[in-house]
Design a protein around this motif. Structure first.
Motif, PDB file in Angstrom:
ATOM      1  N   ARG A   1       0.823  -1.218   0.000  1.00 28.56           N
ATOM      2  CA  ARG A   1       0.000   0.000   0.000  1.00 28.56           C
ATOM      3  C   ARG A   1       0.852   1.261   0.000  1.00 28.56           C
ATOM      4  O   ARG A   1       0.560   2.216  -0.713  1.00 28.56           O
ATOM      5  CB  ARG A   1      -0.944   0.030   1.196  1.00 28.56           C
ATOM      6  N   TYR A   2       1.887   1.265   0.808  1.00 26.59           N
ATOM      7  CA  TYR A   2       2.763   2.428   0.870  1.00 26.59           C
ATOM      8  C   TYR A   2       3.508   2.603  -0.451  1.00 26.59           C
ATOM      9  O   TYR A   2       3.679   3.721  -0.941  1.00 26.59           O
ATOM     10  CB  TYR A   2       3.757   2.301   2.031  1.00 26.59           C
ATOM     11  N   ASN A   3       3.934   1.503  -1.040  1.00 30.74           N
ATOM     12  CA  ASN A   3       4.633   1.549  -2.314  1.00 30.74           C
ATOM     13  C   ASN A   3       3.733   2.128  -3.400  1.00 30.74           C
ATOM     14  O   ASN A   3       4.176   2.957  -4.201  1.00 30.74           O
ATOM     15  CB  ASN A   3       5.100   0.140  -2.688  1.00 30.74           C
ATOM     16  N   ILE A   4       2.478   1.732  -3.419  1.00 32.90           N
ATOM     17  CA  ILE A   4       1.522   2.268  -4.394  1.00 32.90           C
ATOM     18  C   ILE A   4       1.321   3.760  -4.165  1.00 32.90           C
ATOM     19  O   ILE A   4       1.252   4.545  -5.113  1.00 32.90           O
ATOM     20  CB  ILE A   4       0.185   1.503  -4.324  1.00 32.90           C
ATOM     21  N   ARG A   5       1.231   4.174  -2.912  1.00 31.83           N
ATOM     22  CA  ARG A   5       1.074   5.592  -2.591  1.00 31.83           C
ATOM     23  C   ARG A   5       2.294   6.393  -3.056  1.00 31.83           C
ATOM     24  O   ARG A   5       2.160   7.474  -3.621  1.00 31.83           O
ATOM     25  CB  ARG A   5       0.873   5.770  -1.089  1.00 31.83           C
ATOM     26  N   CYS A   6       3.488   5.842  -2.855  1.00 35.26           N
ATOM     27  CA  CYS A   6       4.707   6.515  -3.301  1.00 35.26           C
ATOM     28  C   CYS A   6       4.747   6.608  -4.817  1.00 35.26           C
ATOM     29  O   CYS A   6       5.139   7.643  -5.366  1.00 35.26           O
ATOM     30  CB  CYS A   6       5.941   5.779  -2.783  1.00 35.26           C
ATOM     31  N   GLU A   7       4.345   5.543  -5.483  1.00 31.60           N
ATOM     32  CA  GLU A   7       4.299   5.563  -6.949  1.00 31.60           C
ATOM     33  C   GLU A   7       3.368   6.664  -7.438  1.00 31.60           C
ATOM     34  O   GLU A   7       3.702   7.429  -8.345  1.00 31.60           O
ATOM     35  CB  GLU A   7       3.828   4.204  -7.468  1.00 31.60           C
ATOM     36  N   ARG A   8       2.205   6.756  -6.824  1.00 36.30           N
ATOM     37  CA  ARG A   8       1.232   7.786  -7.204  1.00 36.30           C
ATOM     38  C   ARG A   8       1.782   9.187  -6.962  1.00 36.30           C
ATOM     39  O   ARG A   8       1.656  10.076  -7.805  1.00 36.30           O
ATOM     40  CB  ARG A   8      -0.061   7.566  -6.413  1.00 36.30           C
ATOM     41  N   LYS A   9       2.426   9.397  -5.805  1.00 40.77           N
ATOM     42  CA  LYS A   9       2.999  10.706  -5.493  1.00 40.77           C
ATOM     43  C   LYS A   9       4.093  11.085  -6.488  1.00 40.77           C
ATOM     44  O   LYS A   9       4.186  12.231  -6.919  1.00 40.77           O
ATOM     45  CB  LYS A   9       3.592  10.713  -4.079  1.00 40.77           C
TER      46      LYS A   9
ATOM     47  N   GLN B   1       2.579  12.068  -9.801  1.00 42.40           N
ATOM     48  CA  GLN B   1       2.011  13.411  -9.719  1.00 42.40           C
ATOM     49  C   GLN B   1       3.110  14.475  -9.801  1.00 42.40           C
ATOM     50  O   GLN B   1       2.968  15.492 -10.476  1.00 42.40           O
ATOM     51  CB  GLN B   1       1.211  13.596  -8.441  1.00 42.40           C
TER      52      GLN B   1
END
Length: 89
Positions: free
Chosen positions: A72-80, A83
């Motif tokens: 989940r954190y990895n996906i959030r970092c990818e999204r950030k 962006q």
């Protein structure tokens, strides 16, 4: 007196938000383990932005290295990061 405390709290808060090249290098090393990040580095335009854009590098430096292995954190970092790259283009 309130203004002095505000300045003091701001100075303390700002020191925790600072990112240095060591943080960025450490996180890039960890991020290279993931396909999505290697794909970004294979794209020449993204690679140049990652290397030279200070805002994008700041975003990378803010990632928590110890949590990058969590999905989940990895996906959030990818999204950030996507962006930040999009806004830098």
């Amino acid at each position: 007196m309130g203004i002095i405390l505000d300045i003091f709290y701001l100075a303390i808060y700002k020191t925790f938000l600072q990112v240095d090249e060591d943080d960025i290098s450490r996180n890039v090393t960890h991020l290279k383990k993931y396909t999505w990040f290697r794909d970004l580095l294979n794209d020449q335009k993204c690679k140049e932005i990652i290397i030279y854009d200070s805002d994008v590098r700041h975003v990378i430096g803010q990632f928590k290295t110890g949590k990058l292995h969590k999905r989940r954190y990895n996906i959030r970092c990818e999204r950030k990061l996507h962006q930040a790259l999009f806004s830098a283009m």
